[in-house]
Every structure is written in C-alpha cells, then in structure tokens.
Design a protein around this motif. Structure first.
Motif, PDB file in Angstrom:
ATOM      1  N   ILE B  64       0.836  -1.203   0.000  1.00  0.00           N
ATOM      2  CA  ILE B  64       0.000   0.000   0.000  1.00  0.00           C
ATOM      3  C   ILE B  64       0.872   1.255   0.000  1.00  0.00           C
ATOM      4  O   ILE B  64       0.588   2.226  -0.699  1.00  0.00           O
ATOM      5  CB  ILE B  64      -0.957  -0.015   1.210  1.00  0.00           C
ATOM      6  CG1 ILE B  64      -2.103  -0.978   0.919  1.00  0.00           C
ATOM      7  CG2 ILE B  64      -1.463   1.385   1.544  1.00  0.00           C
ATOM      8  CD1 ILE B  64      -3.097  -1.102   2.036  1.00  0.00           C
ATOM      9  N   GLY B  66       3.849   1.522  -1.110  1.00  0.00           N
ATOM     10  CA  GLY B  66       4.755   1.586  -2.250  1.00  0.00           C
ATOM     11  C   GLY B  66       6.172   1.138  -1.937  1.00  0.00           C
ATOM     12  O   GLY B  66       7.089   1.353  -2.739  1.00  0.00           O
ATOM     13  N   ARG B  69       6.620  -4.265  -4.293  1.00  0.00           N
ATOM     14  CA  ARG B  69       5.654  -4.582  -5.335  1.00  0.00           C
ATOM     15  C   ARG B  69       4.779  -5.732  -4.862  1.00  0.00           C
ATOM     16  O   ARG B  69       5.168  -6.529  -4.002  1.00  0.00           O
ATOM     17  CB  ARG B  69       6.380  -4.979  -6.625  1.00  0.00           C
ATOM     18  CG  ARG B  69       7.081  -3.817  -7.312  1.00  0.00           C
ATOM     19  CD  ARG B  69       7.505  -4.198  -8.727  1.00  0.00           C
ATOM     20  NE  ARG B  69       8.205  -5.486  -8.770  1.00  0.00           N
ATOM     21  CZ  ARG B  69       9.497  -5.646  -8.474  1.00  0.00           C
ATOM     22  NH1 ARG B  69      10.218  -4.608  -8.102  1.00  0.00           N
ATOM     23  NH2 ARG B  69      10.043  -6.835  -8.557  1.00  0.00           N
ATOM     24  N   GLU B 100      -7.530   4.477  -0.653  1.00  0.00           N
ATOM     25  CA  GLU B 100      -6.972   4.473  -2.001  1.00  0.00           C
ATOM     26  C   GLU B 100      -6.016   3.297  -2.167  1.00  0.00           C
ATOM     27  O   GLU B 100      -6.031   2.603  -3.185  1.00  0.00           O
ATOM     28  CB  GLU B 100      -6.215   5.779  -2.295  1.00  0.00           C
ATOM     29  CG  GLU B 100      -7.022   7.062  -2.125  1.00  0.00           C
ATOM     30  CD  GLU B 100      -7.296   7.410  -0.666  1.00  0.00           C
ATOM     31  OE1 GLU B 100      -6.363   7.308   0.160  1.00  0.00           O
ATOM     32  OE2 GLU B 100      -8.452   7.745  -0.346  1.00  0.00           O
ATOM     33  N   GLY B 101      -5.170   3.097  -1.136  1.00  0.00           N
ATOM     34  CA  GLY B 101      -4.197   2.019  -1.212  1.00  0.00           C
ATOM     35  C   GLY B 101      -4.866   0.664  -1.316  1.00  0.00           C
ATOM     36  O   GLY B 101      -4.473  -0.184  -2.134  1.00  0.00           O
ATOM     37  N   ASN B 103      -7.936   0.009  -2.370  1.00  0.00           N
ATOM     38  CA  ASN B 103      -8.595  -0.100  -3.671  1.00  0.00           C
ATOM     39  C   ASN B 103      -7.598  -0.495  -4.763  1.00  0.00           C
ATOM     40  O   ASN B 103      -7.890  -1.327  -5.619  1.00  0.00           O
ATOM     41  CB  ASN B 103      -9.249   1.230  -4.056  1.00  0.00           C
ATOM     42  CG  ASN B 103     -10.423   1.587  -3.153  1.00  0.00           C
ATOM     43  OD1 ASN B 103     -10.828   0.792  -2.328  1.00  0.00           O
ATOM     44  ND2 ASN B 103     -10.945   2.789  -3.329  1.00  0.00           N
ATOM     45  N   ARG B 104      -6.424   0.121  -4.710  1.00  0.00           N
ATOM     46  CA  ARG B 104      -5.423  -0.145  -5.744  1.00  0.00           C
ATOM     47  C   ARG B 104      -4.945  -1.598  -5.665  1.00  0.00           C
ATOM     48  O   ARG B 104      -4.863  -2.297  -6.679  1.00  0.00           O
ATOM     49  CB  ARG B 104      -4.241   0.823  -5.576  1.00  0.00           C
ATOM     50  CG  ARG B 104      -3.135   0.643  -6.587  1.00  0.00           C
ATOM     51  CD  ARG B 104      -2.100   1.765  -6.475  1.00  0.00           C
ATOM     52  NE  ARG B 104      -1.559   1.938  -5.127  1.00  0.00           N
ATOM     53  CZ  ARG B 104      -0.604   1.161  -4.607  1.00  0.00           C
ATOM     54  NH1 ARG B 104      -0.108   0.169  -5.309  1.00  0.00           N
ATOM     55  NH2 ARG B 104      -0.164   1.374  -3.387  1.00  0.00           N
ATOM     56  N   VAL B 105      -4.640  -2.058  -4.424  1.00  0.00           N
ATOM     57  CA  VAL B 105      -4.126  -3.421  -4.268  1.00  0.00           C
ATOM     58  C   VAL B 105      -5.186  -4.446  -4.675  1.00  0.00           C
ATOM     59  O   VAL B 105      -4.891  -5.411  -5.388  1.00  0.00           O
ATOM     60  CB  VAL B 105      -3.666  -3.648  -2.807  1.00  0.00           C
ATOM     61  CG1 VAL B 105      -3.333  -5.118  -2.576  1.00  0.00           C
ATOM     62  CG2 VAL B 105      -2.464  -2.777  -2.497  1.00  0.00           C
ATOM     63  N   GLY B 107      -7.597  -3.984  -6.756  1.00  0.00           N
ATOM     64  CA  GLY B 107      -7.704  -3.901  -8.205  1.00  0.00           C
ATOM     65  C   GLY B 107      -6.616  -4.718  -8.897  1.00  0.00           C
ATOM     66  O   GLY B 107      -6.880  -5.449  -9.852  1.00  0.00           O
ATOM     67  N   GLU B 108      -5.382  -4.630  -8.388  1.00  0.00           N
ATOM     68  CA  GLU B 108      -4.276  -5.409  -8.978  1.00  0.00           C
ATOM     69  C   GLU B 108      -4.496  -6.903  -8.769  1.00  0.00           C
ATOM     70  O   GLU B 108      -4.241  -7.714  -9.664  1.00  0.00           O
ATOM     71  CB  GLU B 108      -2.939  -4.996  -8.340  1.00  0.00           C
ATOM     72  CG  GLU B 108      -2.381  -3.695  -8.875  1.00  0.00           C
ATOM     73  CD  GLU B 108      -1.013  -3.390  -8.257  1.00  0.00           C
ATOM     74  OE1 GLU B 108      -0.135  -4.274  -8.246  1.00  0.00           O
ATOM     75  OE2 GLU B 108      -0.842  -2.261  -7.750  1.00  0.00           O
ATOM     76  N   ASN B 134     -14.517  -3.386  -0.902  1.00  0.00           N
ATOM     77  CA  ASN B 134     -14.521  -3.754  -2.324  1.00  0.00           C
ATOM     78  C   ASN B 134     -15.221  -5.074  -2.619  1.00  0.00           C
ATOM     79  O   ASN B 134     -15.143  -5.578  -3.737  1.00  0.00           O
ATOM     80  CB  ASN B 134     -13.079  -3.823  -2.827  1.00  0.00           C
ATOM     81  CG  ASN B 134     -12.417  -2.458  -2.830  1.00  0.00           C
ATOM     82  OD1 ASN B 134     -12.709  -1.618  -3.658  1.00  0.00           O
ATOM     83  ND2 ASN B 134     -11.547  -2.225  -1.860  1.00  0.00           N
TER      84      ASN B 134
END
Lengths: 230, 271
Positions: B64, B66, B69, B100-101, B103-105, B107-108, B134
């Motif tokens: 989250i 960064g 990876r 946000e973090g 959601n991004r993870v 999503g990946e 999510n």
C-alpha cells in the motif's frame, strides 16, 4: 361594539388564489403585438377566463406608450386585472391596480395548464429490508412500515405509528413528537423496548405470554397497553 | 471475472481466519487461482493458519505504501500452487491502511486471481470497513449463540450500507457460514437452533461447520483443515461451502451427534 355597527350585515372576506398570466410587453410595441396576435391565433382561448396582468418594467422609460398598449389589449379582449413594474402616476392615464408580492410559478405556456397542486410528500416510510442491529431509522413526519424484522440492538423511531411485518427484536419508539394516538404493531413481539409519546416499557415489563406473538401497543391515558393481535 | 469475497463477522474468535484459509484452500483445490488477504493489521494470524509465517518478507502495508511490489509480497502456498497469501503487517496498526491504497491493491489482485478472499479483522472499525469495502460477496461467519448472531446482524447492515457496491446502489451477495456448531449442545438446547439463526439473520446458508478437534489440530500445524484432514466433518463442510460459492446447489445437512456404544449403554449424560 355599538348598536349601529351590530345592525349592519357582517361582510365576510375570503382568500382564494389563482395563477395570473403575466404579459411582458417590450418596445417596439408593434412587433410585440404581432407576436401576441400570432400566439392567440394558435390558441384562441388561451387567455379566456384567466386573470391576466402586465409587467410594464420594459416600458417604464417610455410611459407614453402605456395608454396605447392598454387599448390594443382591450381590442383583443384582454382586460388586465393588474400591473406591475411601473409607477402608475408616471403614466397619466387610468391604470389597473399595481400589484405586489407576486411569485413566479412556471415559464410561459406551462402556467396556463390547470395548475397541479404541489406534490404532497408522503407521511409514511416503507422499508422492505430488515432493520439490522445498530441501525437507527428515524422518521419524524409519520408512520414507518418495515416488511422484515427489526434486529436486536436496532431502533425504529417514528412520529406516527410503527408497523413491523416481521419480528420486532429491537426498539420501537412511536409518536416521538407528542402523538399519543400512535401505535406499534408487529407480527412477532420480542422487543427490547416499546415507547409511545415518551412512555415506555422494557422487555422485562412486557407480559411473557405475549413474547413471540403478534401484538400491538397503544396508550390508554397514562399507561401503555400491550395486547395480542389474535 | 474475478470475485472479491470478504470473510467477516463483527465478533472475534468465531472462526473467520480458519474459514478464510479453509475456503481459500478448497477453492484453490478446484483449480481456481486464489489469494487470501489478511486485513488484520497488527494482529495477523492468517500466515500462521496457512503455515507461511516463516516466509513473510513484505506485507500488505508495504505494498500500500509503495515500499514493495505486489509480486514481492505474495506468498505461494507450498501444497497448492494456485493458492497465495498476502500477509498483514504485525508491527503496524490499522491506520496504516488507506482507502486508495486498498482499492489499488484489490484492483491489482483482481487482475491476477479468480478469487480474492479478504480476511476481515473483528470489530466494526476501519480495518473491518476497508476489508469489506470492495467485496462482491460476503461470508458472514457466525457461531450459534446470541452475541455472535447480533454482531453478525450488525455487520450485514454495514455490508448493505457501507460497501462500494452499496454506495452504487448494488447489493453485496451475502452468505451465512455457521461455525463451531456442536450437535450435542444443540440437542440439549444450549445453543441457538439453526432455524432460529437463519430467521434472525435472513440470509442464505452457505454451510454448517461442526465444532471439531480437527480444526484446532490443523491450525496448530499451520494447514487449512481441508488439506490437513480432508475426510473430517469440518473439511467436508468447507469443501461443500466452496462449491456453493461457485454456484453449485448442494443440500446443507445439519451435523448430528454420533453417539458411541458407551453413551448408548449408559444413557445421555456422557458429555
């Protein structure tokens, strides 16, 4: 009150509201009257039976045109019930009364449609999902109907009555803003608390034989009555 | 189309982590690619139940923020190669999670896996809210006792109001998993009956997992129960639940007490 005034009939004045159509004439008047004629040809009964007034703001700078305008309107069968937007003394001719305090209703043609009463907001709330533990439904304006259960630790608060077509396990607070006529109905009574107009009963004070049964609660004087529905 | 599944309960200690590991393993056994994500930042357990605690290098918080990876933080299971773990951080707390973090993870992860299973922390605070945010589906883990049932009711209300799907006016598909069901105690009336729990929560039943030594034994050796004792009653219950999650219709059986010879001879009072 004197004897003289008592002998005269009392004149009753009632209030009634109509929606007036407002014409907004603009110079040059010939062109504006042509437009009016064209419109009246399309719908001849447009102004029939409706109060019509004129907003003369655009003519305030040229008051000498007003007398001609009134004649032209009269020739078309339009008699004004009032005017707005101009100082009557500036014109010099006899004018319909100056009206104030108007409110805009809708634009143009829409105003000629028989006016619909303003939509009445429903004084009831319908929920077709269970009210879960921790949720609070507050509806001060009227009744609440739940097609489902009210969980333990949930609450339903209503200005009017409460109808639960499921099991009432949580709290039901009816008549919250001083309505002693409000009632609580449920298909299965397991409530933690029932309250009507500030009077309440906890689970401990509800007759055990009513538990699990269809029931209603209402106020009789200063006490709450809880009874089975069957 | 990847499915995001949250395993949640409100109450602690009802079997969320055990169920996450077991359902994840059962889904992976059926050939789907699965990742189990531990959202219990600060009190992570899923790595232990999965037997991967000695292989954790990076975690969810590192991804989250960064610092790592996603591919560096994912741990592949040694027993089933389609099963992966994204561990939580033990040294941080839930404040390190950001909307946000997360959601991004997620999503990946949805691009890489068929099933993304989020193991929610107990409670109704930030960690639990982010774990469910999510979700397309939810497994609500409940024990047949009143405090667990009421907490589950609360969580179901939140699934219906606080998730991304709820905000879009859509529904999260909810399933009830009844765990630690003890047939002997149910017979003696010491636990809520299955029908009572279903009536209160009014969501479909995914399965009933009996209370069993096999679950404890599996946790202690760091293996999902469906792998450690595949023939045990809880393993079969979880495998069937995983099939139902994939759309199969199987009848749910209520576990019954198996009475041994001694109890038959000496009556009921042997527990």
């Amino acid at each position: 009150m004197t004897a003289a005034s008592r002998s005269r009939p009392f004149v009753r004045v009632r209030g009634r509201s109509f929606i007036a159509l407002v014409l907004v004439p603009e110079p040059p008047l010939d062109a504006w009257l042509d437009g009016l004629d064209a419109q009246m040809q399309r719908s001849p009964a447009y102004f029939a039976g409706k109060p019509v007034m004129a907003d003369l703001t655009a003519l305030a700078a040229v008051p000498e045109l007003v007398a001609g305008l009134l004649e032209a309107l009269a020739a078309r069968g339009i008699r004004l019930v009032g005017i707005e937007g101009i100082e009557p003394n500036a014109v010099g001719v006899e004018l319909p009364p100056l009206l104030t305090g108007g409110r805009t209703v809708a634009d143009g043609i829409a105003a000629s449609v028989p006016e619909a009463p303003p939509p009445v907001e429903p004084a009831s709330l319908l929920l077709d999902q269970p009210v879960r533990s921790g949720q609070s439904v507050v509806f001060p304006r009227g009744d609440v109907t739940v097609v489902g259960s009210v969980g333990s630790g949930a609450e339903v608060v209503a200005g009017g009555s409460i109808h639960i077509y499921g099991t009432l396990r949580g709290r039901a607070v009816a008549g919250m803003s001083g309505n002693a006529q409000a009632r609580i109905f449920c298909r299965r009574l397991e409530a933690e608390l029932l309250a009507i107009d500030g009077l309440y009963r906890t689970a401990d004070d509800i007759e055990p034989q009513l538990r699990g049964k269809p029931a209603q609660a209402w106020l009789s004087g200063d006490s709450m009555v809880v009874a089975g529905l069957d | 189309m990847a499915k995001v599944l949250v395993v949640t309960s409100g109450k602690g200690g009802v079997g969320k982590t055990t169920s996450t590991a077991a359902l994840g393993a059962a889904l992976a056994q059926s050939g789907r690619s699965v990742v189990v994500v531990d959202f219990d930042v600060g009190l992570r357990n899923l790595d232990l139940v999965m037997g991967a605690e000695r292989r954790v290098v990076f975690d969810l918080i590192n991804v989250i923020q960064g610092d790592a990876r996603l591919s560096q933080a994912l741990i592949r299971d040694k027993r089933i190669e389609t099963l992966h773990l994204l561990p939580a951080s033990q040294t941080r707390d839930k404040d390190a999670l950001t909307q946000e973090g997360v959601n991004r993870v997620i999503g990946e992860l949805k691009e890489k896996f068929d099933w993304v299973i989020c193991d929610s922390p107990a409670g109704i605070e930030k960690g639990a809210m982010l774990a469910m945010h999510n979700a397309d589906m939810a497994v609500v883990v409940t024990n047949p006792e009143i405090s667990s049932v009421r907490d589950s009711d609360r969580i179901i209300g939140m699934l219906d109001s606080k998730t991304a799907r709820a905000e879009k006016g859509e529904r999260v598909e909810k399933h009830l998993l009844l765990t630690r069901y003890n047939p002997a105690r149910a017979m003696r009336g010491e636990m809520l009956k299955v029908d009572d729990v279903l009536e209160i929560l009014s969501i479909p039943l995914l399965g009933i997992v009996p209370e069993s030594e096999a679950v404890l034994a599996a946790s202690n050796v760091g293996a999902p129960v469906v792998l450690h004792a595949p023939d045990s009653a809880p393993a079969r219950a979880y495998s069937d639940a995983a099939k139902r999650l994939q759309g199969e219709t199987l009848p749910v059986s209520v576990p019954e007490e198996r009475r041994g010879l001694m109890s038959k001879l000496f009556g009921r009072r042997v527990a």
